[in-house]
Design a protein around this motif. Sequence first.
Motif, PDB file in Angstrom:
ATOM      1  N   THR A 178      -1.249   8.882   5.321  1.00 15.47           N
ATOM      2  CA  THR A 178      -0.416  10.001   5.716  1.00 15.47           C
ATOM      3  C   THR A 178       0.913   9.650   6.353  1.00 15.47           C
ATOM      4  N   HIS A 179       1.934  10.323   5.858  1.00 10.42           N
ATOM      5  CA  HIS A 179       3.214  10.438   6.559  1.00 10.42           C
ATOM      6  C   HIS A 179       3.026  11.678   7.431  1.00 10.42           C
ATOM      7  N   ILE A 180       2.880  11.468   8.718  1.00  9.19           N
ATOM      8  CA  ILE A 180       2.420  12.533   9.608  1.00  9.19           C
ATOM      9  C   ILE A 180       3.481  13.623   9.805  1.00  9.19           C
ATOM     10  N   ALA A 187       2.346   7.909  -2.725  1.00 12.08           N
ATOM     11  CA  ALA A 187       2.390   8.043  -1.266  1.00 12.08           C
ATOM     12  C   ALA A 187       3.081   9.336  -0.842  1.00 12.08           C
ATOM     13  N   ASP A 188       2.976   9.649   0.441  1.00 13.02           N
ATOM     14  CA  ASP A 188       3.698  10.768   1.061  1.00 13.02           C
ATOM     15  C   ASP A 188       3.331  12.128   0.460  1.00 13.02           C
ATOM     16  N   GLY A 189       2.167  12.219  -0.150  1.00 15.89           N
ATOM     17  CA  GLY A 189       1.712  13.510  -0.673  1.00 15.89           C
ATOM     18  C   GLY A 189       2.207  13.834  -2.064  1.00 15.89           C
ATOM     19  N   SER A 236       1.061   5.950   7.515  1.00 12.91           N
ATOM     20  CA  SER A 236       2.206   5.415   6.771  1.00 12.91           C
ATOM     21  C   SER A 236       3.386   5.134   7.697  1.00 12.91           C
ATOM     22  N   HIS A 237       4.066   4.043   7.400  1.00 13.06           N
ATOM     23  CA  HIS A 237       5.311   3.648   8.089  1.00 13.06           C
ATOM     24  C   HIS A 237       5.359   4.110   9.545  1.00 13.06           C
ATOM     25  N   ILE A 238       4.485   3.525  10.343  1.00  6.74           N
ATOM     26  CA  ILE A 238       4.405   3.909  11.760  1.00  6.74           C
ATOM     27  C   ILE A 238       5.770   3.718  12.415  1.00  6.74           C
ATOM     28  N   ILE A 280       0.812  -1.225   0.000  1.00  4.92           N
ATOM     29  CA  ILE A 280       0.000   0.000   0.000  1.00  4.92           C
ATOM     30  C   ILE A 280       0.844   1.273   0.000  1.00  4.92           C
ATOM     31  N   HIS A 281       2.154   1.135   0.154  1.00  2.00           N
ATOM     32  CA  HIS A 281       3.023   2.325   0.162  1.00  2.00           C
ATOM     33  C   HIS A 281       4.263   2.003  -0.668  1.00  2.00           C
ATOM     34  N   ASN A 282       4.205   2.323  -1.948  1.00  2.00           N
ATOM     35  CA  ASN A 282       5.261   1.905  -2.866  1.00  2.00           C
ATOM     36  C   ASN A 282       5.677   3.077  -3.753  1.00  2.00           C
TER      37      ASN A 282
HETATM   38 ZN   LIG Z   1       6.884   8.675   4.081  1.00  2.00          ZN
END
Ligand SMILES: [Zn+2]
Length: 481
Positions: free
Chosen positions: A192-194, A90-92, A222-224, A61-63
């Motif tokens: 979200t990458h917070i 991802a990441d905006g 994303s990537h906690i 889901i995050h590639n």
């Molecule tokens: Zn990120």
Amino acid sequence: MKSILILHAQVADGTGAPLRKLNVRITGDRITAIAADLKPQPGEQIIDAKGLVLAPGFIDIHNHSTDGLESDPLAESQISQGITTIVLGADGDSPWPIAPYLAARRANPPSLNIAMMAGHATIREQIMGKDFRRVATQDEITKMTQLAEQAMNEGAIGLSSGLEYDVASYSSTDEVVAEAKVAAAHGGFYMTHIRDEGDKSFSALDEEIAIGERAHIPIEHSHIKLGTVSVWHKAPEYIRTIEAARKRGIDFLADCYPYDAWHSNIKVIMPDKQYENPASVEKALSDNGGAQNITITEFKPNHSYENHNIAELAATNHITPVEMYIRIIREGDAANTEAEVIGKSMIEPDIKAFYQQPWVMVASDGGIASEHPRGAGTFPRVLGVYVREKHWLTLPEAVRKMTSLPAQRIGWKDRGVIREGAIADLTLFNPKTVLDRSTFAKPLELSIGIEKVIVNGQLVWDSTHATGSRPGRVLELTHNP
Ligand SMILES: [Zn+2]
């Protein structure tokens, strides 16, 4: 219609149910029969899966393969991990507009399926241009929501943000909420990458939960991670905050990559953006456990820095690590670029605590040609290290985190699970040998133990090589296969 019969497989169906020995038939692009006693039909292709586990194809889901797919549609580093679907944007950060990108993938399909997020920072840049270092006006926010609407109409499956990164870091919570509402109205989710994954991790988490609550949108965190010294060991507290939100009805899921180091640009360690303030730099380096924990992987203005950490570079240049950091920032700014870095900043007990939550899935945050080993190793690493060696997870639970859980986040009901009628995205692997081989020094080494990968009913990976088939599709929220 062409059919394939997979015999004697131990089936991990993606739901987390225990392994069951079954035969599985694929006809066209669907799973058409599952039973213990299926017999081969004349002319049918047979795959003997004795000793192997058959799982739904893995959904990442995050590639970050958006660019990579253009030159490498076979995506060997991805399918060799058992991945059959990747979510891009991802990441905006997404292509803009997204329609031509998706059309190009349809015209020249990759080996695996793709789906696309609408990038919040990308949209922000369309409206604010270079004048992004401020809060947007109400009029600008309205224009951004129109672009979010456009992206969702063009096939985006949700909105992504990277609030820690430069362009998005100036945005208000209201701005993000406004766009998230648009994605929610289309049935999309918010990934979200917070705003902060270090000292201010907890306030950044509060903002994320508020966005989900105010926009009535499912969240994919994303990537906690807990990335700095002051928040190390605080996973139990972080998890409690998330559990409380889930109890209030917030649909909160997260993903986690199986590595104790991150890969990003050199500025990301400075949340206060005082890149040339020695006191701030000093604090940032110590927050990451010291200058020896930050290694340059790519720096176009001076390749001699690459593969050295900041402590080493400082010693070589007879300056302090703080001075070295500032030098790299200045040389990068002068060349209008930034150094890519790997930071060793997470601790294993936190990673383990996150992985053991039922709402945490596996995702790579990598992709084709990644300089981080997660790009080629994430999924086999979880199966080989976290399941087989460390026993953090059972095999069916790990498979669930790679298949039905991401499918649930996106809302896909016919992928991420093995059942009659589902799409035949499948991964066959050897549970005794599956393992990542990629390292920080050799990030592109392919994994081992993934024996066969099937995408939309077609074999794309066979033991050690891509077959050359490229049956990948562009998937949308209500995709029509
Ligand atoms: Zn990120």
